[in-house]
Write a protein that holds these residues in place. Structure first.
Motif, short mmCIF file in Angstrom:
data_model
loop_
_atom_site.label_atom_id
_atom_site.label_comp_id
_atom_site.label_asym_id
_atom_site.label_seq_id
_atom_site.Cartn_x
_atom_site.Cartn_y
_atom_site.Cartn_z
N ARG A 1 0.80 -1.23 0.00
CA ARG A 1 0.00 0.00 0.00
C ARG A 1 0.84 1.28 0.00
O ARG A 1 0.38 2.32 0.45
CB ARG A 1 -0.97 0.03 1.18
CG ARG A 1 -1.99 -1.07 1.19
CD ARG A 1 -2.88 -1.05 -0.05
NE ARG A 1 -3.80 -2.17 -0.03
CZ ARG A 1 -3.53 -3.37 -0.52
NH1 ARG A 1 -2.37 -3.59 -1.12
NH2 ARG A 1 -4.41 -4.34 -0.46
N ASN B 1 -1.52 4.66 4.22
CA ASN B 1 -2.13 3.38 3.87
C ASN B 1 -1.20 2.19 4.03
O ASN B 1 -1.58 1.06 3.69
CB ASN B 1 -2.61 3.44 2.42
CG ASN B 1 -3.69 4.47 2.20
OD1 ASN B 1 -4.86 4.24 2.48
ND2 ASN B 1 -3.30 5.64 1.70
N THR C 1 -5.91 -7.79 3.21
CA THR C 1 -5.98 -6.49 2.54
C THR C 1 -5.71 -6.61 1.05
O THR C 1 -6.00 -5.70 0.28
CB THR C 1 -4.96 -5.52 3.15
OG1 THR C 1 -3.69 -6.13 3.14
CG2 THR C 1 -5.37 -5.15 4.55
N LYS D 1 -3.54 0.55 -4.54
CA LYS D 1 -3.92 -0.83 -4.27
C LYS D 1 -4.22 -1.63 -5.53
O LYS D 1 -3.90 -2.82 -5.61
CB LYS D 1 -5.13 -0.84 -3.33
CG LYS D 1 -5.67 -2.21 -3.00
CD LYS D 1 -6.88 -2.10 -2.10
CE LYS D 1 -7.48 -3.49 -1.83
NZ LYS D 1 -8.67 -3.40 -0.95
#
Length: 620
Positions: free
Chosen positions: A345, A579, A619, A349
């Motif tokens: 990140r 992030n 994620t 993404k």
């Protein structure tokens, strides 16, 4: 102040050296022979058709063969550090991932950002060179038609923009991009075919050259060393760039069946094949035609044309076309660096996506292909290549220094946690060659071998990692100072200037002193099949080589480099910092310390590996 402290801690957060790097969504389908072919395809070709002519004609003459040998030895020393990292951390992020583990997030981002630019420019430059050769073979037909019908007869006139939109170079990159998106196995098979073609062309060319060779040219008036020893050394600096593709194969680490075996072998094979082919070509061509008469821009075609051999021009054209293998390997490697940065990140993404059917980072591959195609079509990439060189050299320095630091880092110090040494650790175990007489009770007496007695105050107060890290930092600073003096103030040493001589002597003495301390630091046991030999000397030699090359670059290169890194820092500040996966892991651990509880260890010993992996996978 607390906020600044948190920011400082966050930008230095590291990946754990104990995490399992063998898990990957990519398909492990590359063996040793295929990886070796990728290394040869990436490194052999561009030097023969592009660089050798310049070195032979304007820099070294027939002694260019020695320039290639010297450059090959220097690159081999640097490649040793890459091989150790690639085996210990078989991740596709290559220099980006290595910097993340060794130095922390901000250094990793800058390293990956610079590597992305350098390799992107390389892809565009190779495509541009192929387009230029095709134009040369067709008497500039494509160029003239484009200027006449697209630009209405008016070529572009700008220092950075090319003369005309090079659609052919863009088409070459787009075709390669499509092949890479279809899967690694397909592109690897094509690369194998191109490598065989390229080596065959070089072999035919060398065999044909024998009929025109006159070896007495080497002993003529100009001799074998027309530019002297200086020409050989300057030529070695130029030939150095021919070998720089060796680091690209580490980007395939997640797709290699046995990285520990394949990477060192493929690296050596690639460097050796590159050195041999370029050296032999430089040697033979200077026997075929006097170096003063060689056309630096089209060395091979001009040499054979001057002897009335026109059919070899067609053969050479096939060989130049086969250098598309360099685009395949370089494009694939930078796409994997982008994918790794996006997976963490630090970049967007969507670029982290890996196609489940092909097992390749398809989105980063396509995105990169579009960027390279536009760059090759519009920009004069030859003027951008030198700007990318500084990024490559800096990544080599980071890797070499990282090897030394991680050799002394215990896994307990991951994630910015505790030191590998605390008050319950016997200090004498942190240094090699120390003899200890230990008695129970409050008093502990340490007896050292005489040459190592000066290290006692370090052993009693600091961890091995701290001593080793600061020793490496000091040595790099001192080496930089010595290289600056030798390169930019050499005249003051010859005169001699007593102040400069004393300064240089003091720096050299300090390097020896600190190096002795570093050499006594006990290394962590690493169960690698391969490790850099003769540490810390080989890694520091690699650092010195790269510092010298960096100091030889033009000031405008530094200016562009700083501007590019400034743009990268804006991306990191406004996206990556907020992030980052590592930041999410640490925030989660701080909110719920129970997640970090692992066999009774405190939170300072680093987060649970399973928690990190599960959060990371969720994620993606």
């Amino acid at each position: 102040m607390q906020s600044l402290s948190n920011v400082s801690r966050n930008i230095r957060r590291k990946k754990g050296i104990h995490l399992d790097c063998t898990k990957s969504e990519m398909k492990r389908c590359i063996g040793t022979s295929t990886l070796s072919a990728l290394a040869i395809g990436n490194m052999v070709g561009c030097g023969v058709y592009v660089v050798t002519g310049e070195v032979v004609r304007n820099i070294a003459g027939p002694s260019a063969v020695l320039s290639y040998i010297i450059a090959g030895i220097l690159v081999f020393v640097i490649s040793l550090c890459f091989s150790e990292f690639a085996i210990r951390f078989p991740k596709a992020g290559s220099v980006y991932y290595y910097s993340y583990v060794a130095f922390g997030e901000i250094c990793a981002f800058i390293t990956g950002w610079n590597a992305t630019f350098e390799k992107t420019v390389s892809v565009a430059a190779i495509a541009k060179a192929q387009s230029n050769f095709i134009n040369y073979m067709t008497n500039s037909l494509i160029k003239n038609v484009t200027i006449k019908y697209i630009l209405n007869g008016q070529a572009w006139d700008h220092s950075v923009i090319t003369d005309y939109p090079d659609f052919l170079a863009s088409l070459i990159i787009i075709v390669v991009c499509i092949l890479l998106a279809l899967g690694t196995q397909i592109s690897a098979r094509l690369n194998n075919l191109l490598v065989v073609t390229n080596i065959s062309v070089i072999a035919i060319m060398l065999c044909t050259s024998v009929f025109y060779a006159d070896y007495s040219r080497w002993s003529a008036k100009a001799g074998f060393f027309p530019y002297g020893a200086e020409g050989v050394l300057v030529g070695a600096a130029t030939c150095f760039w021919v070998y720089t593709g060796f680091d690209d194969i580490s980007c395939f680490s997640e797709e290699i069946i046995n990285p520990a075996k394949s990477i060192p072998i493929a690296t050596f094979v690639g460097i050796f094949a590159t050195g041999v082919t370029n050296s032999v070509v430089a040697l033979v061509i200077t026997a075929v035609q006097p170096y003063q008469e060689i056309d630096a821009n089209s060395m091979l075609t001009s040499v054979f044309t001057s002897h009335g051999n026109t059919w070899m021009t067609v053969v050479i054209g096939i060989g130049v076309t086969a250098t598309v293998a360099s685009i395949i390997v370089t494009h694939a490697s930078v796409a994997r660096i982008i994918q790794n940065m996006a997976a963490d990140r630090l970049l967007f993404k969507s670029l982290a996506h890996i196609d489940q059917r092909t097992g390749v980072p398809s989105r980063s591959t396509i995105f990169l292909g579009l960027v390279c195609a536009v760059m090759a079509m519009i920009f004069d990439v030859a003027k951008l290549v030198e700007f990318g060189v500084l990024g490559a050299l800096s990544s080599y320095i980071m890797t070499s220094v990282g090897v030394l630091i991680l050799r002394h880092r215990n896994s307990e110090s991951d994630f910015g946690g505790t030191k590998s040494y605390n008050n319950n650790t016997e200090p004498s175990l942190l240094f090699k060659g120390m003899r200890k007489n230990y008695t129970s009770g409050p008093q502990q007496n340490y007896n050292f071998y005489k040459p190592k007695h000066y290290s006692k105050f370090l052993v009693d107060r600091y961890s091995t990692e701290s001593v080793a890290t600061w020793s490496v930092v000091l040595i790099v600073i001192l080496l930089t100072a010595v290289c600056v003096v030798v390169i930019h103030f050499f005249n003051l040493l010859i005169e001699p200037n007593c102040y400069m001589v004393v300064f240089l002597g003091g720096m050299c003495f300090a390097i020896i002193l600190v190096l002795t301390v570093l050499a006594q630091c006990k290394e962590v046991n690493i169960p690698n099949e391969y490790k850099v030999p003769m540490t810390p000397y080989f890694p520091l030699l690699a650092v010195t080589i790269n510092i010298v090359f960096i100091l030889l670059l033009k000031p405008v290169t530094w200016l562009f480099f700083l501007c590019w890194d400034g743009l990268g820092l804006l991306v990191y500040i406004f996206y990556g910092y907020r992030n980052s996966i590592e930041g999410l892991v640490k925030s989660r651990d701080e909110r719920d310390p129970l997640l970090n509880k692992n066999t009774g260890s405190s939170m300072s010993s680093g987060p649970n590996t399973s928690v990190c992996c599960s959060l990371y996978e969720s994620t993606i």
